[in-house]
Scaffold this motif. Structure first.
Motif, PDB file in Angstrom:
ATOM      1  N   PRO A 255       0.808  -1.233   0.000  1.00 26.11           N
ATOM      2  CA  PRO A 255       0.000   0.000   0.000  1.00 26.11           C
ATOM      3  C   PRO A 255       0.833   1.272   0.000  1.00 26.11           C
ATOM      4  O   PRO A 255       0.450   2.273  -0.612  1.00 26.11           O
ATOM      5  CB  PRO A 255      -0.850  -0.109   1.273  1.00 26.11           C
ATOM      6  N   VAL A 256       1.991   1.209   0.675  1.00 26.69           N
ATOM      7  CA  VAL A 256       2.835   2.411   0.732  1.00 26.69           C
ATOM      8  C   VAL A 256       3.358   2.753  -0.663  1.00 26.69           C
ATOM      9  O   VAL A 256       3.243   3.893  -1.130  1.00 26.69           O
ATOM     10  CB  VAL A 256       4.007   2.202   1.726  1.00 26.69           C
TER      11      VAL A 256
ATOM     12  N   ALA B  66       0.567   3.743  -3.019  1.00 24.36           N
ATOM     13  CA  ALA B  66       0.156   5.142  -2.829  1.00 24.36           C
ATOM     14  C   ALA B  66       1.132   6.087  -3.522  1.00 24.36           C
ATOM     15  O   ALA B  66       0.724   7.095  -4.107  1.00 24.36           O
ATOM     16  CB  ALA B  66       0.081   5.462  -1.341  1.00 24.36           C
TER      17      ALA B  66
ATOM     18  N   VAL C 209       0.116   8.713  -6.280  1.00 24.99           N
ATOM     19  CA  VAL C 209       0.449  10.155  -6.266  1.00 24.99           C
ATOM     20  C   VAL C 209       1.045  10.565  -7.613  1.00 24.99           C
ATOM     21  O   VAL C 209       0.702  11.630  -8.153  1.00 24.99           O
ATOM     22  CB  VAL C 209       1.424  10.472  -5.104  1.00 24.99           C
TER      23      VAL C 209
ATOM     24  N   ILE D 272      -1.843  10.843  -9.966  1.00 23.82           N
ATOM     25  CA  ILE D 272      -2.669  12.022  -9.695  1.00 23.82           C
ATOM     26  C   ILE D 272      -1.973  13.286 -10.203  1.00 23.82           C
ATOM     27  O   ILE D 272      -2.600  14.181 -10.767  1.00 23.82           O
ATOM     28  CB  ILE D 272      -2.944  12.137  -8.177  1.00 23.82           C
TER      29      ILE D 272
ATOM     30  N   PRO E 286     -12.241  13.446  -1.075  1.00 31.43           N
ATOM     31  CA  PRO E 286     -10.955  12.820  -1.392  1.00 31.43           C
ATOM     32  C   PRO E 286     -10.461  11.895  -0.287  1.00 31.43           C
ATOM     33  O   PRO E 286      -9.908  10.834  -0.568  1.00 31.43           O
ATOM     34  CB  PRO E 286     -10.009  14.002  -1.565  1.00 31.43           C
ATOM     35  N   LEU E 287     -10.679  12.292   0.952  1.00 29.10           N
ATOM     36  CA  LEU E 287     -10.176  11.466   2.054  1.00 29.10           C
ATOM     37  C   LEU E 287     -10.930  10.146   2.133  1.00 29.10           C
ATOM     38  O   LEU E 287     -10.330   9.077   2.281  1.00 29.10           O
ATOM     39  CB  LEU E 287     -10.308  12.234   3.373  1.00 29.10           C
TER      40      LEU E 287
ATOM     41  N   SER F 285      -9.861   7.921  -0.737  1.00 30.60           N
ATOM     42  CA  SER F 285      -8.550   7.319  -0.511  1.00 30.60           C
ATOM     43  C   SER F 285      -8.646   6.200   0.513  1.00 30.60           C
ATOM     44  O   SER F 285      -8.023   5.141   0.358  1.00 30.60           O
ATOM     45  CB  SER F 285      -7.559   8.381  -0.010  1.00 30.60           C
TER      46      SER F 285
ATOM     47  N   VAL G 112      -7.645   2.274  -0.263  1.00 31.62           N
ATOM     48  CA  VAL G 112      -6.596   1.554   0.475  1.00 31.62           C
ATOM     49  C   VAL G 112      -7.189   0.370   1.233  1.00 31.62           C
ATOM     50  O   VAL G 112      -6.591  -0.714   1.286  1.00 31.62           O
ATOM     51  CB  VAL G 112      -5.854   2.517   1.433  1.00 31.62           C
TER      52      VAL G 112
ATOM     53  N   ALA H 274     -10.075  13.694   8.823  1.00 28.80           N
ATOM     54  CA  ALA H 274      -8.640  13.999   8.870  1.00 28.80           C
ATOM     55  C   ALA H 274      -8.162  14.079  10.320  1.00 28.80           C
ATOM     56  O   ALA H 274      -7.037  13.675  10.646  1.00 28.80           O
ATOM     57  CB  ALA H 274      -8.360  15.305   8.141  1.00 28.80           C
TER      58      ALA H 274
ATOM     59  N   MET I 221      -7.730  10.625  11.691  1.00 27.24           N
ATOM     60  CA  MET I 221      -6.462  10.041  11.237  1.00 27.24           C
ATOM     61  C   MET I 221      -5.282  10.556  12.053  1.00 27.24           C
ATOM     62  O   MET I 221      -4.357   9.810  12.373  1.00 27.24           O
ATOM     63  CB  MET I 221      -6.250  10.344   9.747  1.00 27.24           C
TER      64      MET I 221
ATOM     65  N   ALA J 167       0.959   1.786   7.675  1.00 26.68           N
ATOM     66  CA  ALA J 167       1.090   1.747   6.211  1.00 26.68           C
ATOM     67  C   ALA J 167      -0.195   2.236   5.546  1.00 26.68           C
ATOM     68  O   ALA J 167      -0.156   2.994   4.570  1.00 26.68           O
ATOM     69  CB  ALA J 167       1.411   0.328   5.753  1.00 26.68           C
ATOM     70  N   TRP J 168      -1.333   1.818   6.085  1.00 27.09           N
ATOM     71  CA  TRP J 168      -2.618   2.261   5.524  1.00 27.09           C
ATOM     72  C   TRP J 168      -2.781   3.766   5.701  1.00 27.09           C
ATOM     73  O   TRP J 168      -3.217   4.461   4.777  1.00 27.09           O
ATOM     74  CB  TRP J 168      -3.764   1.526   6.226  1.00 27.09           C
TER      75      TRP J 168
ATOM     76  N   LEU K  18      -0.453   5.973   6.035  1.00 26.09           N
ATOM     77  CA  LEU K  18       0.482   6.659   5.144  1.00 26.09           C
ATOM     78  C   LEU K  18      -0.070   6.702   3.718  1.00 26.09           C
ATOM     79  O   LEU K  18      -0.038   7.740   3.048  1.00 26.09           O
ATOM     80  CB  LEU K  18       1.839   5.962   5.188  1.00 26.09           C
ATOM     81  N   ALA K  19      -0.582   5.569   3.270  1.00 21.26           N
ATOM     82  CA  ALA K  19      -1.121   5.503   1.903  1.00 21.26           C
ATOM     83  C   ALA K  19      -2.334   6.434   1.747  1.00 21.26           C
ATOM     84  O   ALA K  19      -2.425   7.192   0.768  1.00 21.26           O
ATOM     85  CB  ALA K  19      -1.506   4.065   1.572  1.00 21.26           C
ATOM     86  N   ILE K  20      -3.234   6.394   2.713  1.00 16.17           N
ATOM     87  CA  ILE K  20      -4.452   7.219   2.618  1.00 16.17           C
ATOM     88  C   ILE K  20      -4.096   8.704   2.644  1.00 16.17           C
ATOM     89  O   ILE K  20      -4.585   9.491   1.825  1.00 16.17           O
ATOM     90  CB  ILE K  20      -5.426   6.880   3.775  1.00 16.17           C
TER      91      ILE K  20
ATOM     92  N   GLY L 191      -1.262  10.108   1.913  1.00 17.48           N
ATOM     93  CA  GLY L 191      -0.510  10.500   0.722  1.00 17.48           C
ATOM     94  C   GLY L 191      -1.442  10.759  -0.457  1.00 17.48           C
ATOM     95  O   GLY L 191      -1.328  11.788  -1.153  1.00 17.48           O
ATOM     96  N   LEU L 192      -2.386   9.836  -0.669  1.00 17.15           N
ATOM     97  CA  LEU L 192      -3.343  10.008  -1.770  1.00 17.15           C
ATOM     98  C   LEU L 192      -4.232  11.235  -1.517  1.00 17.15           C
ATOM     99  O   LEU L 192      -4.530  12.012  -2.432  1.00 17.15           O
ATOM    100  CB  LEU L 192      -4.213   8.755  -1.903  1.00 17.15           C
ATOM    101  N   TYR L 193      -4.650  11.390  -0.260  1.00 16.51           N
ATOM    102  CA  TYR L 193      -5.515  12.529   0.098  1.00 16.51           C
ATOM    103  C   TYR L 193      -4.800  13.860  -0.159  1.00 16.51           C
ATOM    104  O   TYR L 193      -5.369  14.774  -0.760  1.00 16.51           O
ATOM    105  CB  TYR L 193      -5.897  12.391   1.569  1.00 16.51           C
TER     106      TYR L 193
ATOM    107  N   ALA M 193      -2.341  14.401  -2.209  1.00 13.56           N
ATOM    108  CA  ALA M 193      -2.172  14.594  -3.660  1.00 13.56           C
ATOM    109  C   ALA M 193      -3.481  15.043  -4.303  1.00 13.56           C
ATOM    110  O   ALA M 193      -3.493  15.928  -5.174  1.00 13.56           O
ATOM    111  CB  ALA M 193      -1.679  13.307  -4.304  1.00 13.56           C
ATOM    112  N   LEU M 194      -4.590  14.434  -3.869  1.00 15.28           N
ATOM    113  CA  LEU M 194      -5.889  14.820  -4.429  1.00 15.28           C
ATOM    114  C   LEU M 194      -6.244  16.261  -4.074  1.00 15.28           C
ATOM    115  O   LEU M 194      -6.775  17.011  -4.902  1.00 15.28           O
ATOM    116  CB  LEU M 194      -6.982  13.880  -3.918  1.00 15.28           C
TER     117      LEU M 194
ATOM    118  N   TRP N  74      -4.099  18.620  -3.425  1.00 13.27           N
ATOM    119  CA  TRP N  74      -3.197  19.489  -4.178  1.00 13.27           C
ATOM    120  C   TRP N  74      -3.666  19.609  -5.625  1.00 13.27           C
ATOM    121  O   TRP N  74      -3.668  20.692  -6.196  1.00 13.27           O
ATOM    122  CB  TRP N  74      -1.772  18.930  -4.124  1.00 13.27           C
TER     123      TRP N  74
END
Lengths: 200, 207
Positions: A77-78, A81, A85, A88, A147-148, A151, A155, B47, B50, B187-188, B190-192, B194-196, B198-199, B201
């Protein structure tokens, strides 16, 4: 003096009264965070090539045993992601679709062969393929309502696919289970070949 | 016959009682609703949830002295953030900053062993951001004060809960299973995040 109404005469009024008193049905579609989570959750499940590769990660992890069984689902997953990115942000990554198909071929083959390379090699292999998967998802991401939530759904679905693979992979404790897991690995590899051939 | 209509009338009355719309819960004391809203505010912002989870993962499993120092730093930071945020009018979503904070914290969990000083610093930073993100929208001073009080109490409660629950879990399930779950969760996150990030941005600066 008029006769009192009979029970039969009252019944329609009773039904009407109940209808009038019935609360309004709040028919609605999920919006906002709920919609974002569901959309994100379904995204990794919508592509069979993604799906089989992620299950293969779990299967292989189960075959490799500790610590790979949990390190691979941490790595994937890391790195995925990170690929997401890149997608995206529109950073170009070549051979994405062939890379995804190849991931199913290779990871499935690893399960068939019960390959047990050094952990760093396994992590590198899984991580390398995760970039392609993440990029493909990232590049296709819609303008999510939330978005959150999107995501998180994305994941979570990926992690659960790994978990499904690990769960099935646990059958390797029994001799017949080893055969079943390797057979599934073979099917995944075969599926990857078909996806790869379709791209050529 | 008269019994039938009577039973029907009783039925209508009973049905009407059952179908009565629910009483809308409301505060008997003016302003108390703001306090309640403030208390639950961290739970209404994914957020912030998290950040709380990351805080728990990073700090909860530390030695007691470090855990206490980081908790005090987080609570002090939350108070400072809330006051400074209200004073400078920083009410808002702050999703991007919270995502970056989660990203950094989750990476620190995955990087073993992150220094204790980092955990305490992270606690203070997380507290400040949680406080700023809990600043109520502008309004009458009385409403803002009551909601801010609720927000302060809410953030403090959930910070203590996140760290305390993780500390209890670390003691109860010490060993490989706990460490594995902690790393997978990091890890989850971090992934969430990171995507959040980027989205967010991408949404703010379309390419």
């Amino acid at each position: 003096m008029p006769n009192p109404p009979s029970a039969h005469a009252v019944r329609p009024w009773l039904a009407l009264a109940l209808l009038a008193l019935a609360p309004v049905a709040l028919a609605h579609t999920e919006t906002g965070a709920a919609s974002g989570f569901v959309t994100g959750f379904l995204h990794p499940l919508s592509g069979p090539d993604h799906l089989i590769a992620m299950v293969a990660v779990g299967l292989w992890g189960a075959f490799l045993g500790a610590p790979a069984i949990w390190q691979l689902p941490v790595v994937f997953p890391v790195v995925m992601a990170f690929g997401g990115v890149l997608g995206i942000l529109g950073v170009p990554v070549p051979f994405v679709e062939p890379g995804i198909a190849l991931s199913a071929v290779v990871l499935g083959a690893m399960v068939v062969m019960t390959a047990r390379p050094a952990l760093w090699i396994a992590a590198l292999l899984v991580g390398g393929f995760a970039v392609f998967h993440g990029f493909a998802h990232g590049a296709e991401l819609p303008h999510a309502v939330s978005p959150l939530a999107y995501s998180a759904g994305f994941v979570a679905a990926t992690g659960l696919l790994h978990l499904a693979g690990i769960g099935f992979g646990m059958l390797v404790r029994w001799p017949a289970g080893v055969v079943a897991v390797r057979a599934l690995g073979g099917l995944i590899s075969l599926g990857g070949c078909l996806f790869l051939l379709r791209l050529v | 016959m008269i019994a039938g209509p009577r039973r029907a009338a009783a039925g209508i009355g009973f049905a009407a009682a059952l179908a009565a719309p629910q009483a809308a819960a409301h505060s008997p004391f003016p302003g108390l609703q703001g306090l309640y809203t403030g208390l639950l505010h961290p739970l209404t912002q994914p957020a912030q949830i998290m950040v709380l989870l990351t805080l728990g993962l990073l700090i909860g499993a530390r030695p007691e002295a470090v855990r206490q120092a980081a908790t005090v730093a987080a609570l002090g930071g939350a108070l400072a953030g809330l006051i400074a945020g209200a004073a400078f009018g920083l009410a808002g979503d702050h999703g991007g900053a919270l995502a970056v904070l989660v990203l950094a914290g989750a990476a620190a969990v995955l990087y073993r062993p992150a220094p204790d000083a980092l955990a305490v610093t992270y606690g203070a930073l997380a507290g400040i951001l949680l406080g700023v993100a809990s600043v109520p929208d502008p309004g009458g001073w009385r409403d803002v004060a009551i909601t801010s009080l609720g927000s302060g109490l809410g953030v403090s409660f959930f910070v203590l809960l996140a760290i305390g629950a993780m500390a209890a879990a670390a003691e109860r399930w010490a060993g490989t299973v706990f460490d594995t779950a902690r790393l997978v969760a990091a890890a989850w996150l971090l992934a969430i995040s990171g995507l959040y990030a980027a989205l967010l941005w991408r949404a703010s600066a379309p390419l």
